[in-house]
Write a protein that holds these residues in place. Structure first.
Motif, PDB file in Angstrom:
ATOM      1  N   MET A   1      19.722  28.214  39.940  1.00 40.35           N
ATOM      2  CA  MET A   1      20.843  28.551  40.929  1.00 40.35           C
ATOM      3  C   MET A   1      21.700  29.656  40.335  1.00 40.35           C
ATOM      4  N   THR A   2      21.914  30.773  40.987  1.00 31.87           N
ATOM      5  CA  THR A   2      22.493  31.825  40.425  1.00 31.87           C
ATOM      6  C   THR A   2      24.008  32.281  41.373  1.00 31.87           C
ATOM      7  N   ILE A   3      24.018  31.385  42.337  1.00 27.56           N
ATOM      8  CA  ILE A   3      25.197  31.597  43.215  1.00 27.56           C
ATOM      9  C   ILE A   3      26.774  31.345  42.336  1.00 27.56           C
ATOM     10  N   GLN A   4      27.711  32.329  42.446  1.00 26.08           N
ATOM     11  CA  GLN A   4      28.794  32.323  41.813  1.00 26.08           C
ATOM     12  C   GLN A   4      29.836  32.406  42.816  1.00 26.08           C
ATOM     13  N   PHE A   5      31.124  31.941  42.411  1.00 28.46           N
ATOM     14  CA  PHE A   5      32.218  32.188  43.220  1.00 28.46           C
ATOM     15  C   PHE A   5      32.728  33.350  42.904  1.00 28.46           C
ATOM     16  N   ASN A   6      33.200  34.295  43.845  1.00 26.47           N
ATOM     17  CA  ASN A   6      33.614  35.655  43.522  1.00 26.47           C
ATOM     18  C   ASN A   6      35.065  35.860  44.003  1.00 26.47           C
ATOM     19  N   HIS A   7      35.708  35.342  45.267  1.00 29.08           N
ATOM     20  CA  HIS A   7      36.994  35.552  45.351  1.00 29.08           C
ATOM     21  C   HIS A   7      37.572  34.624  46.453  1.00 29.08           C
ATOM     22  N   THR A   8      38.874  34.376  46.691  1.00 29.23           N
ATOM     23  CA  THR A   8      39.589  33.939  47.891  1.00 29.23           C
ATOM     24  C   THR A   8      40.539  34.529  48.243  1.00 29.23           C
ATOM     25  N   VAL A   9      40.994  34.586  49.608  1.00 30.09           N
ATOM     26  CA  VAL A   9      42.128  35.048  49.773  1.00 30.09           C
ATOM     27  C   VAL A   9      43.145  34.029  50.186  1.00 30.09           C
ATOM     28  N   VAL A  10      44.566  34.162  49.602  1.00 29.28           N
ATOM     29  CA  VAL A  10      45.423  33.364  49.697  1.00 29.28           C
ATOM     30  C   VAL A  10      46.588  33.802  50.581  1.00 29.28           C
ATOM     31  N   HIS A  11      46.801  33.357  51.754  1.00 29.07           N
ATOM     32  CA  HIS A  11      47.995  33.884  52.449  1.00 29.07           C
ATOM     33  C   HIS A  11      49.192  33.325  51.867  1.00 29.07           C
ATOM     34  N   ALA A  12      50.251  34.382  52.278  1.00 23.85           N
ATOM     35  CA  ALA A  12      51.505  34.114  51.351  1.00 23.85           C
ATOM     36  C   ALA A  12      52.529  34.698  52.389  1.00 23.85           C
ATOM     37  N   VAL A  13      53.669  34.178  52.367  1.00 21.48           N
ATOM     38  CA  VAL A  13      55.063  34.419  53.078  1.00 21.48           C
ATOM     39  C   VAL A  13      55.189  35.960  52.342  1.00 21.48           C
ATOM     40  N   ASP A  14      55.321  35.962  51.186  1.00 25.04           N
ATOM     41  CA  ASP A  14      55.350  37.380  50.612  1.00 25.04           C
ATOM     42  C   ASP A  14      54.503  37.409  49.339  1.00 25.04           C
ATOM     43  N   ARG A  15      53.498  38.314  49.773  1.00 24.76           N
ATOM     44  CA  ARG A  15      52.264  38.335  48.940  1.00 24.76           C
ATOM     45  C   ARG A  15      52.538  38.924  47.544  1.00 24.76           C
ATOM     46  N   ALA A  16      53.649  39.767  47.523  1.00 27.09           N
ATOM     47  CA  ALA A  16      53.991  40.369  46.261  1.00 27.09           C
ATOM     48  C   ALA A  16      54.594  39.336  45.369  1.00 27.09           C
ATOM     49  N   GLU A  17      55.654  38.465  46.026  1.00 30.85           N
ATOM     50  CA  GLU A  17      56.187  37.518  45.192  1.00 30.85           C
ATOM     51  C   GLU A  17      55.249  36.429  44.673  1.00 30.85           C
ATOM     52  N   SER A  18      54.273  36.203  45.659  1.00 33.87           N
ATOM     53  CA  SER A  18      53.440  34.959  44.986  1.00 33.87           C
ATOM     54  C   SER A  18      52.448  35.392  44.237  1.00 33.87           C
ATOM     55  N   ALA A  19      52.050  36.812  44.121  1.00 32.68           N
ATOM     56  CA  ALA A  19      51.171  37.380  43.155  1.00 32.68           C
ATOM     57  C   ALA A  19      51.629  37.231  41.731  1.00 32.68           C
ATOM     58  N   ARG A  20      53.451  37.817  41.771  1.00 31.14           N
ATOM     59  CA  ARG A  20      54.117  37.602  40.748  1.00 31.14           C
ATOM     60  C   ARG A  20      54.377  36.304  39.785  1.00 31.14           C
ATOM     61  N   PHE A  21      54.582  35.373  40.985  1.00 31.26           N
ATOM     62  CA  PHE A  21      54.851  34.055  40.356  1.00 31.26           C
ATOM     63  C   PHE A  21      53.482  33.690  39.831  1.00 31.26           C
ATOM     64  N   PHE A  22      52.479  33.831  40.278  1.00 32.80           N
ATOM     65  CA  PHE A  22      51.162  33.366  39.851  1.00 32.80           C
ATOM     66  C   PHE A  22      50.774  33.933  38.484  1.00 32.80           C
ATOM     67  N   THR A  23      50.845  35.354  38.161  1.00 32.53           N
ATOM     68  CA  THR A  23      50.559  36.279  37.251  1.00 32.53           C
ATOM     69  C   THR A  23      51.502  35.786  36.007  1.00 32.53           C
ATOM     70  N   ASP A  24      52.780  35.418  36.417  1.00 33.41           N
ATOM     71  CA  ASP A  24      53.698  35.192  35.446  1.00 33.41           C
ATOM     72  C   ASP A  24      53.430  33.834  34.858  1.00 33.41           C
ATOM     73  N   LEU A  25      53.184  32.764  35.670  1.00 37.67           N
ATOM     74  CA  LEU A  25      52.946  31.523  35.117  1.00 37.67           C
ATOM     75  C   LEU A  25      51.693  31.116  34.439  1.00 37.67           C
ATOM     76  N   PHE A  26      50.572  31.951  34.577  1.00 30.98           N
ATOM     77  CA  PHE A  26      49.494  31.753  34.106  1.00 30.98           C
ATOM     78  C   PHE A  26      49.189  32.958  33.145  1.00 30.98           C
ATOM     79  N   GLY A  27      50.039  33.716  32.784  1.00 31.58           N
ATOM     80  CA  GLY A  27      49.968  34.723  31.859  1.00 31.58           C
ATOM     81  C   GLY A  27      48.875  35.910  32.083  1.00 31.58           C
ATOM     82  N   LEU A  28      48.852  36.182  33.444  1.00 34.02           N
ATOM     83  CA  LEU A  28      47.540  37.259  33.614  1.00 34.02           C
ATOM     84  C   LEU A  28      48.293  38.395  33.906  1.00 34.02           C
ATOM     85  N   PRO A  29      47.258  39.630  33.935  1.00 31.87           N
ATOM     86  CA  PRO A  29      47.879  40.828  34.150  1.00 31.87           C
ATOM     87  C   PRO A  29      48.172  40.931  35.630  1.00 31.87           C
TER      88      PRO A  29
END
Length: 129
Positions: A1-29
């Protein structure tokens, strides 16, 4: 089977704040704008696309398999920021981690109330090779 997960949408109260929180904590770009989303790219060609919610956000659960080094970074940032975290999904073991399946795990919430989990070993342990 070659099915792979590609993306998901996460709804946020403030998308920029949530994205920064996530990238900071996980050490991502930093997140990359993509249409109405801020996309955070993960190592396996998968992305988490933060979207601005038009109202209340229904909390969801998102779990991530991380390396031991990534866990050290993440748990260190959680502690530096003074975030409440738990050893299990019932929110017991306050400000503790677990050692399930021979690894480490932690649960915590993002700014929109989503319940995040990071583990170093998949549930049930690594498959026998």
């Amino acid at each position: 089977m070659t099915i792979q997960f590609n993306h998901t949408v996460v709804h946020a109260v403030d998308r920029a704040e949530s994205a920064r929180f996530f990238t900071d904590l996980f050490g991502l770009p930093d997140a990359v704008p993509f249409g109405p989303f801020l996309a955070v790219h993960l190592a396996n060609d998968c992305s988490i696309d933060f979207a601005q919610a038009g109202g209340e956000v229904a909390p969801q659960h998102y779990a991530f398999l991380v390396s031991e080094e990534e866990f050290d970074h993440l748990h260190g940032r959680i502690q530096e920021l003074g975030l409440t975290h738990w050893a299990d999904p019932r929110q017991q073991g306050v400000n503790q981690i677990n050692h399930n399946d021979g690894g480490r795990g932690v649960y915590f919430c993002d700014p929109s109330g989503h319940f995040l989990e990071a583990i170093t070993v998949p549930y049930g342990g690594w498959p026998q090779r």
